[in-house]
Every structure is written in C-alpha cells, then in structure tokens.
Design a protein around this motif. Structure first.
Motif, mmCIF file in Angstrom:
data_model
loop_
_atom_site.group_PDB
_atom_site.id
_atom_site.type_symbol
_atom_site.label_atom_id
_atom_site.label_comp_id
_atom_site.label_asym_id
_atom_site.label_seq_id
_atom_site.Cartn_x
_atom_site.Cartn_y
_atom_site.Cartn_z
ATOM 1 N N ALA A 33 0.741 -1.151 -0.228
ATOM 2 C CA ALA A 33 -0.026 0.066 -0.020
ATOM 3 C C ALA A 33 1.009 1.260 -0.040
ATOM 4 O O ALA A 33 1.843 1.322 0.645
ATOM 5 C CB ALA A 33 -0.784 -0.019 1.482
ATOM 6 N N MET A 34 0.609 2.280 -0.905
ATOM 7 C CA MET A 34 1.347 3.241 -0.924
ATOM 8 C C MET A 34 0.678 4.589 -0.550
ATOM 9 O O MET A 34 -0.272 4.760 -0.817
ATOM 10 C CB MET A 34 1.773 3.585 -2.348
ATOM 11 N N GLY A 35 1.366 5.443 0.402
ATOM 12 C CA GLY A 35 0.344 6.586 1.056
ATOM 13 C C GLY A 35 1.221 7.671 0.800
ATOM 14 O O GLY A 35 2.517 7.746 0.543
ATOM 15 N N TRP A 36 0.501 8.715 0.655
ATOM 16 C CA TRP A 36 1.034 10.175 0.677
ATOM 17 C C TRP A 36 0.762 11.045 1.854
ATOM 18 O O TRP A 36 -0.310 11.008 2.349
ATOM 19 C CB TRP A 36 0.395 11.007 -0.570
ATOM 20 N N PHE A 37 1.702 11.628 2.464
ATOM 21 C CA PHE A 37 1.635 12.548 3.681
ATOM 22 C C PHE A 37 1.984 13.768 3.169
ATOM 23 O O PHE A 37 2.994 13.903 2.320
ATOM 24 C CB PHE A 37 2.219 11.819 4.834
ATOM 25 N N VAL A 48 -2.469 12.217 3.624
ATOM 26 C CA VAL A 48 -3.317 12.883 2.362
ATOM 27 C C VAL A 48 -4.048 11.842 1.691
ATOM 28 O O VAL A 48 -5.359 12.222 1.374
ATOM 29 C CB VAL A 48 -1.952 13.265 1.367
ATOM 30 N N GLY A 49 -3.526 10.565 1.375
ATOM 31 C CA GLY A 49 -4.166 9.845 1.061
ATOM 32 C C GLY A 49 -3.455 8.501 0.876
ATOM 33 O O GLY A 49 -2.343 8.545 1.043
ATOM 34 N N VAL A 50 -4.190 7.234 0.443
ATOM 35 C CA VAL A 50 -3.537 6.213 0.294
ATOM 36 C C VAL A 50 -4.081 5.370 -0.932
ATOM 37 O O VAL A 50 -5.272 5.514 -1.165
ATOM 38 C CB VAL A 50 -3.514 5.148 1.479
ATOM 39 N N ILE A 51 -3.379 4.238 -1.516
ATOM 40 C CA ILE A 51 -3.936 3.751 -2.781
ATOM 41 C C ILE A 51 -3.251 2.032 -2.021
ATOM 42 O O ILE A 51 -2.303 1.899 -1.816
ATOM 43 C CB ILE A 51 -3.412 3.986 -3.871
ATOM 44 N N GLY A 52 -4.285 1.302 -2.526
ATOM 45 C CA GLY A 52 -4.251 -0.109 -2.308
ATOM 46 C C GLY A 52 -3.270 -0.815 -3.388
ATOM 47 O O GLY A 52 -2.809 0.005 -4.404
ATOM 48 N N TYR A 94 6.078 17.025 0.611
ATOM 49 C CA TYR A 94 5.219 15.922 0.608
ATOM 50 C C TYR A 94 5.977 14.651 0.539
ATOM 51 O O TYR A 94 6.937 14.588 -0.187
ATOM 52 C CB TYR A 94 4.346 16.062 -0.868
ATOM 53 N N TYR A 95 5.508 13.900 1.244
ATOM 54 C CA TYR A 95 6.244 12.386 1.380
ATOM 55 C C TYR A 95 5.430 11.337 0.958
ATOM 56 O O TYR A 95 4.340 11.328 0.938
ATOM 57 C CB TYR A 95 6.575 12.121 2.780
ATOM 58 N N CYS A 96 5.869 10.389 0.249
ATOM 59 C CA CYS A 96 5.315 9.218 -0.159
ATOM 60 C C CYS A 96 6.010 8.149 0.828
ATOM 61 O O CYS A 96 7.053 7.983 1.420
ATOM 62 C CB CYS A 96 5.372 8.564 -1.661
ATOM 63 N N ALA A 97 5.022 7.156 1.181
ATOM 64 C CA ALA A 97 5.362 5.892 2.108
ATOM 65 C C ALA A 97 4.837 4.701 1.920
ATOM 66 O O ALA A 97 3.981 4.552 1.012
ATOM 67 C CB ALA A 97 4.901 6.399 3.586
ATOM 68 N N ALA A 98 5.437 3.542 2.248
ATOM 69 C CA ALA A 98 5.151 2.324 1.750
ATOM 70 C C ALA A 98 4.928 1.452 2.757
ATOM 71 O O ALA A 98 5.725 1.489 3.836
ATOM 72 C CB ALA A 98 6.192 1.806 0.700
ATOM 73 N N PRO A 105 -3.787 2.013 5.164
ATOM 74 C CA PRO A 105 -3.505 2.780 6.519
ATOM 75 C C PRO A 105 -3.399 4.015 6.294
ATOM 76 O O PRO A 105 -3.019 4.827 5.266
ATOM 77 C CB PRO A 105 -1.758 2.233 6.859
ATOM 78 N N SER A 106 -3.792 4.729 7.307
ATOM 79 C CA SER A 106 -3.952 6.255 7.394
ATOM 80 C C SER A 106 -3.007 6.998 8.304
ATOM 81 O O SER A 106 -2.905 8.285 8.493
ATOM 82 C CB SER A 106 -5.307 7.227 7.583
ATOM 83 N N TYR A 107 -2.389 6.079 9.059
ATOM 84 C CA TYR A 107 -1.580 6.747 10.250
ATOM 85 C C TYR A 107 -0.023 6.504 9.899
ATOM 86 O O TYR A 107 0.460 5.412 9.232
ATOM 87 C CB TYR A 107 -1.605 6.326 11.630
#
Length: 124
Positions: A33-37, A48-52, A94-98, A105-107
């Motif tokens: 899952a890849m998130g943006w913060f 900010v958001g997440v994509i599965g 802006y950060y991406c996270a994995a 996940p949103s935290y």
C-alpha cells in the motif's frame, strides 16, 4: 528493503496543478500500500491519501478529497499524486510512504518506508 524517491514538487499559483511521482525500488512493489503525507512548517505530518496494492482502492483526507487523485503503475514501480485546484494551505513537504499490507493505512506510524520528501509551494 524499499527505497522511495519523490519528484515533481515546485512552485505553483493558487488554482494550479502539480503531479508528484514516487518511484520505488524492489521487486514486490505491487504488494505494498502506498501513502502520501505532507508536513507544513511547524505542523505535524498529515495524511493525504493512500492507494491499495491493486490500484483499485483509495482513501483521501477530507481536506484534499475531490482535488487530489492517487494512482499507481505497478509495471513502473511508481505511484502518483495528481493535485488540482491547489490552495496556499496545500503548501508543505510531500512524502510518499510504503507498507506491505492489503489494508489502507492512514497513520504515519503504520508505514515502513519513507521517501525524502518534495517541496510544494502554492502562492496566492
């Protein structure tokens, strides 16, 4: 181990658009899952958001819903954040996270890997 590199940040006028990219290393990108913060000066890091993993499911923060869109290309090991109708309040790093998960996940603490961040500045 996953390494993430964000690109695409910059200076844009209010009402404008930017597209951020996050390139990931590793052969199992489609399992993550890849998130943006984002983090503005003096503020905590904000979801900010997440994509599965499949790219079908997404979740967005209320503050960006309808303006931002997350997509991914698993063949290119890349996730995107399309930002439209930008406002000065969107100014942040802006950060991406994995995270290797089938959840959304949103935290921030739920994520295992982080990029170095890219600055987005929206002028009024």
């Amino acid at each position: 181990q996953v390494q993430l590199v964000e690109t695409g940040g910059g200076l844009v006028q209010a009402g404008g658009s930017l597209r951020l990219s996050c390139a990931a290393s590793g052969r199992t990108f489609s399992s993550y899952a890849m998130g943006w913060f984002r983090q503005a000066p003096g503020k905590e890091r904000e979801f900010v958001g997440v994509i599965g993993w499949s790219g079908v499911n997404t979740v967005y923060a209320d503050s960006v819903k309808g303006r931002f869109t997350i997509s991914r290309d698993n063949a290119k090991n890349t996730v995107y954040l399309q930002m439209n109708s930008l406002v000065p309040e969107d100014t942040a790093v802006y950060y991406c996270a994995a995270v290797r998960s089938f959840r959304l996940p949103s935290y921030a603490y739920e994520y295992s890997y982080w990029g170095q961040g890219t600055q987005v500045t929206v002028s009024s």
